[in-house]
Design an enzyme around this catalytic site. Structure first.
Site, PDB file in Angstrom:
ATOM      1  N   ASP A 173      67.023   0.832  41.633  1.00 32.60           N
ATOM      2  CA  ASP A 173      68.071   1.646  40.998  1.00 32.60           C
ATOM      3  C   ASP A 173      68.695   0.940  39.801  1.00 32.60           C
ATOM      4  O   ASP A 173      69.872   1.133  39.494  1.00 32.60           O
ATOM      5  CB  ASP A 173      69.173   1.973  42.020  1.00 32.60           C
ATOM      6  CG  ASP A 173      68.626   2.748  43.212  1.00 32.60           C
ATOM      7  OD1 ASP A 173      69.161   2.577  44.319  1.00 32.60           O
ATOM      8  OD2 ASP A 173      67.646   3.505  43.029  1.00 32.60           O
TER       9      ASP A 173
ATOM     10  N   ASN B  23      63.504   8.042  37.965  1.00 33.72           N
ATOM     11  CA  ASN B  23      64.041   8.294  39.296  1.00 33.72           C
ATOM     12  C   ASN B  23      65.424   8.902  39.150  1.00 33.72           C
ATOM     13  O   ASN B  23      66.147   8.606  38.187  1.00 33.72           O
ATOM     14  CB  ASN B  23      64.153   6.993  40.102  1.00 33.72           C
ATOM     15  CG  ASN B  23      64.693   7.229  41.503  1.00 33.72           C
ATOM     16  OD1 ASN B  23      64.278   8.141  42.201  1.00 33.72           O
ATOM     17  ND2 ASN B  23      65.664   6.415  41.902  1.00 33.72           N
TER      18      ASN B  23
ATOM     19  N   HIS C  42      69.070   9.175  41.031  1.00 36.27           N
ATOM     20  CA  HIS C  42      69.850   8.482  42.058  1.00 36.27           C
ATOM     21  C   HIS C  42      71.216   9.159  42.152  1.00 36.27           C
ATOM     22  O   HIS C  42      71.859   9.373  41.111  1.00 36.27           O
ATOM     23  CB  HIS C  42      70.002   7.000  41.691  1.00 36.27           C
ATOM     24  CG  HIS C  42      70.779   6.209  42.674  1.00 36.27           C
ATOM     25  ND1 HIS C  42      70.267   5.844  43.910  1.00 36.27           N
ATOM     26  CD2 HIS C  42      72.040   5.720  42.632  1.00 36.27           C
ATOM     27  CE1 HIS C  42      71.199   5.173  44.576  1.00 36.27           C
ATOM     28  NE2 HIS C  42      72.279   5.077  43.830  1.00 36.27           N
TER      29      HIS C  42
ATOM     30  N   SER D 104      72.509   9.970  38.398  1.00 37.70           N
ATOM     31  CA  SER D 104      71.938   9.287  37.239  1.00 37.70           C
ATOM     32  C   SER D 104      70.422   9.393  37.280  1.00 37.70           C
ATOM     33  O   SER D 104      69.825   9.287  38.357  1.00 37.70           O
ATOM     34  CB  SER D 104      72.298   7.786  37.280  1.00 37.70           C
ATOM     35  OG  SER D 104      73.688   7.598  37.446  1.00 37.70           O
TER      36      SER D 104
END
Ligand code: GRF
Length: 198
Positions: free
Chosen positions: A148, A110, A112, A139
């Site tokens: 996260d 992912n 972020h 990130s």
């Protein structure tokens, strides 16, 4: 390596990822896009994915009336026929339960828009500005059950300028996102797991 990309909106990160794996950019990149899936039928990224020749799917979370499990079962049923080796979340704005994350354990990334572990969650740029931070950034991390919170695989920094609005900062960070995510994905597809900074 087959890469499925999950989006909810414009999909600018998805476009960067797809382009990094196709055409003359692909080079020795072991990844190939196999699917772009959105939880929103009107996501602009769906049109972009179709233009780029990537198969698309829509699983509208509103059809599941808050039943997260049923929504995630539908996601899995839509994704698994494409047999992805990697799932890249790119502006996918639904929180996933451990059920989904366990199903794709070790395969999910992912991006972020903050320098994790700072500013998990939403409104990251506004929070960095209000905190008076001199720097902000983005990130890419492995997705675990903690929102996260997974191992960080790459980061990119930008300065926060005196009169920045959250939108100014978001635009500056987004440029870096489009450079960072493709590089992290390539290394991840090559089996690398260390963290680096651009
Ligand atoms: C980006 O800020 C990204 O960091 C966040 O969603 C925003 C929009 O991404 N995850 P995209 O343009 O839909 O890729």
């Amino acid at each position: 390596k087959k890469v499925a990309i999950l989006i909810s909106g414009g999909g600018s990160n998805m476009v960067s990822l797809v382009k990094s794996m196709t055409g003359d950019q692909a080079g020795d990149h072991p990844g190939r896009p196999c699917l772009v899936l959105s939880n929103k039928p009107d996501a602009g990224g769906l049109l972009k994915a179709a233009e780029l020749g990537v198969p698309t799917e829509v699983i509208d979370h509103r059809n599941f009336k808050g039943d997260r499990e049923a929504f995630e079962e539908a996601l899995i049923s839509a994704i698994d026929p494409y047999q992805p080796d990697v799932i890249a979340m790119a502006g996918f704005m639904r929180i996933l339960t451990p059920k989904f994350i366990t199903h794709y354990a070790g395969k999910m990334l992912n991006i972020h828009p903050s320098l994790l572990p700072k500013y998990k969650g939403l409104h990251t740029h506004q929070r960095a500005i209000e905190a008076g931070d001199a720097e902000a950034g983005c990130s890419v991390h492995e997705v675990t059950a903690e929102l996260d919170g997974g191992p960080i695989l790459g980061q990119a920094r930008v300065p926060v300028l005196p009169n920045d609005t959250p939108d100014d900062l978001a635009a500056r960070v987004l440029v870096k996102e489009h450079l960072l995510y493709p590089e992290v994905l390539k290394r991840f597809c090559q089996g690398e797991r260390g963290s680096f900074e651009i």
